[in-house]
Design a protein around this motif. Structure first.
Motif, PDB file in Angstrom:
ATOM      1  N   ARG A  50      -5.099  -1.756   0.024  1.00  0.00           N
ATOM      2  CA  ARG A  50      -5.524  -1.676  -1.373  1.00  0.00           C
ATOM      3  C   ARG A  50      -5.649  -0.203  -1.686  1.00  0.00           C
ATOM      4  NH1 ARG A  50      -9.468  -6.506  -3.099  1.00  0.00           N
ATOM      5  NH2 ARG A  50      -9.799  -5.078  -4.808  1.00  0.00           N
ATOM      6  N   THR A  56      -6.675   1.191 -12.242  1.00  0.00           N
ATOM      7  CA  THR A  56      -5.373   1.562 -11.688  1.00  0.00           C
ATOM      8  C   THR A  56      -5.170   1.044 -10.266  1.00  0.00           C
ATOM      9  OG1 THR A  56      -6.347   3.643 -11.017  1.00  0.00           O
ATOM     10  CG2 THR A  56      -5.136   3.639 -13.081  1.00  0.00           C
ATOM     11  N   GLU A  57      -6.104   0.250  -9.756  1.00  0.00           N
ATOM     12  CA  GLU A  57      -6.004  -0.175  -8.357  1.00  0.00           C
ATOM     13  C   GLU A  57      -4.784  -1.080  -8.130  1.00  0.00           C
ATOM     14  OE1 GLU A  57      -9.590  -1.795  -6.791  1.00  0.00           O
ATOM     15  OE2 GLU A  57      -8.676  -2.279  -4.873  1.00  0.00           O
ATOM     16  N   THR A  58      -4.120  -0.861  -7.007  1.00  0.00           N
ATOM     17  CA  THR A  58      -2.973  -1.698  -6.649  1.00  0.00           C
ATOM     18  C   THR A  58      -3.160  -2.235  -5.230  1.00  0.00           C
ATOM     19  OG1 THR A  58      -1.741   0.163  -5.764  1.00  0.00           O
ATOM     20  CG2 THR A  58      -1.369  -0.372  -8.059  1.00  0.00           C
ATOM     21  N   THR A  60      -0.665  -3.830  -1.776  1.00  0.00           N
ATOM     22  CA  THR A  60       0.673  -4.016  -1.228  1.00  0.00           C
ATOM     23  C   THR A  60       0.686  -5.279  -0.375  1.00  0.00           C
ATOM     24  OG1 THR A  60       0.868  -1.627  -1.120  1.00  0.00           O
ATOM     25  CG2 THR A  60       2.511  -2.878   0.053  1.00  0.00           C
ATOM     26  N   ILE A  73       4.344  -4.178  -4.404  1.00  0.00           N
ATOM     27  CA  ILE A  73       3.091  -3.571  -4.850  1.00  0.00           C
ATOM     28  C   ILE A  73       2.693  -4.200  -6.178  1.00  0.00           C
ATOM     29  CG2 ILE A  73       1.950  -1.417  -5.467  1.00  0.00           C
ATOM     30  CD1 ILE A  73       4.141  -0.029  -3.726  1.00  0.00           C
ATOM     31  N   PHE A  74       1.503  -4.737  -6.261  1.00  0.00           N
ATOM     32  CA  PHE A  74       1.009  -5.344  -7.495  1.00  0.00           C
ATOM     33  C   PHE A  74      -0.163  -4.527  -8.034  1.00  0.00           C
ATOM     34  CE2 PHE A  74       2.608  -8.883  -4.932  1.00  0.00           C
ATOM     35  CZ  PHE A  74       3.449  -9.514  -5.822  1.00  0.00           C
ATOM     36  N   PRO A  75      -0.224  -4.303  -9.349  1.00  0.00           N
ATOM     37  CA  PRO A  75      -1.462  -3.765  -9.924  1.00  0.00           C
ATOM     38  C   PRO A  75      -2.512  -4.867  -9.901  1.00  0.00           C
ATOM     39  CG  PRO A  75       0.410  -3.480 -11.403  1.00  0.00           C
ATOM     40  CD  PRO A  75       0.836  -4.431 -10.347  1.00  0.00           C
ATOM     41  N   SER A  78      -3.362  -6.525 -13.262  1.00  0.00           N
ATOM     42  CA  SER A  78      -2.247  -6.916 -14.119  1.00  0.00           C
ATOM     43  C   SER A  78      -2.484  -8.284 -14.741  1.00  0.00           C
ATOM     44  CB  SER A  78      -0.970  -6.947 -13.289  1.00  0.00           C
ATOM     45  OG  SER A  78       0.063  -7.531 -14.039  1.00  0.00           O
TER      46      SER A  78
ATOM     47  N   ASN B  21       1.946  -2.441 -18.410  1.00  0.00           N
ATOM     48  CA  ASN B  21       0.939  -1.528 -17.890  1.00  0.00           C
ATOM     49  C   ASN B  21       1.135  -0.169 -18.571  1.00  0.00           C
ATOM     50  OD1 ASN B  21      -0.850  -0.119 -16.364  1.00  0.00           O
ATOM     51  ND2 ASN B  21       0.135  -0.496 -14.408  1.00  0.00           N
TER      52      ASN B  21
END
Lengths: 132, 210
Positions: A50, A56-58, A60, A73-75, A78, B21
């Motif tokens: 993470r 803005t955290e994403t 993988t 990779i996902f935000p 989102s 985004n």
């Protein structure tokens, strides 16, 4: 810094963010638009890391697809993520599992954290108030 | 051109309903006080002078205190003029009137933001003017990777033309970014959220025009 974090919560409408850590096996339900139709695509794999914080955290997710490693990779916040299921909770000793990239088969396994109590593994964060 | 004065808070991102985004900048805008109305007869041109951000009276000169007293307000840090200020719907623009972000801006509008860019010190031509440097890094090349190259022709004109782009102080200048979309107006907190980036560092003053 504190100030901008509070604003981030107000401007991003997504109320619930799923709770999981690196080493967990998750299924991401990702919304995909094809023309006017919308469908859900699943992506199941191990959470490698993470990254970042706040809005803005994403994260993988890595899986092996047809013998080839695939990472996505996902935000975290989102609106395209319908939900994230936690399939397994892993026991890992570091936050970023880059070492998994060099391993295949048995070596790429992660110890599973067993749930002895009946508590649900998915814990959802408290909802943040939405400001119009 | 109506507008307000603001202060950069920082950048973050925002997700739209469609799942896009967007990178956005948070700006603390107003409330601004009208401290002077310039007119043709006295000043030679028409303008509205707005003031923003509180300042202690002990740090203000007496002449400035008098200027703010005329508008029946406390001393302010930043004073900006707007020519051809268009009337806003909710407030009449007169001496001492207070304009806040909700009065001037609305969601979905496009604004221009003017500020002072971050100072970058003495920089070479590659960073300062976007030159591509001379030659390559390999094949025996030495020392010329970020060089400016030729200064111009030789025996004629036997000099370097004025305005030749060279290395020097970079940044710290007035920059205007046009057509930024207003993504959100949080009127109760005096916040304006625009898409994209704006010049300057955090807490730097910005002029936001509509």
């Amino acid at each position: 810094m504190e100030f901008i974090k509070s604003i981030e919560k107000q401007i991003n409408t997504k109320a619930v963010t799923p709770k999981f850590k690196s080493g967990d096996t998750v299924t991401v339900h990702y919304k995909i638009k094809e023309g006017t139709k919308e469908r859900i695509q699943l992506f199941q794999g191990v959470v490698l890391q993470r990254k970042g914080n706040g809005a803005t955290e994403t994260f993988t997710v890595r899986k092996i697809s047809g013998g080839v490693g695939v990472e996505r990779i996902f935000p975290l916040n989102s609106t395209n993520i319908a939900k994230v299921d936690v399939n397994k909770q892993g026991i890992v000793r570091r936050a970023r599992l880059y070492y998994l990239r060099g391993k295949v088969g048995k070596g790429a396994r992660i110890l599973e954290k067993r749930q002895f109590t009946k508590a649900a593994p998915v814990v959802e964060a408290p909802s943040t108030p939405e400001v119009a | 051109m109506s507008g307000l004065i603001g202060k950069k808070v920082g950048m973050t991102n925002m997700f739209t309903e469609e799942g896009k985004n967007l990178a956005c900048t948070v700006i603390l805008v107003g409330p601004c006080v009208v401290t002077q109305l310039k007119n043709e007869e006295k000043d030679g041109y028409k303008a509205v002078q707005l003031s923003y951000d509180e300042k202690k009276e002990k740090h203000t000169s007496n002449s400035a205190i008098g200027h703010f007293k005329k508008a029946n307000t406390t001393p302010k840090r930043k004073i900006v003029e707007f020519t051809e200020f268009k009337d806003v719907a909710s407030v009449t623009v007169e001496l001492g009137a207070v304009l806040s972000v909700g009065d001037v801006f609305a969601e979905g509008e496009y604004v221009d933001v003017i500020g002072t860019s971050k100072g970058k010190g003495f920089q070479g031509v590659v960073k300062r003017h976007g030159f591509s440097g001379v030659g390559g890094a390999t094949h025996g090349q030495h020392n010329r990777l970020r060089a400016p190259g030729s200064m111009g022709a030789s025996s004629w004109p036997s000099r370097v033309f004025p305005g030749k782009r060279l290395a020097g102080r970079t940044g710290g200048e007035r920059v205007k970014v046009v057509n930024l979309k207003v993504l959100k107006v949080l009127a109760d907190q005096n916040l304006l959220i625009v898409s994209g980036n704006v010049p300057g560092g955090k807490n730097s003053y910005l002029k936001i025009e509509k």
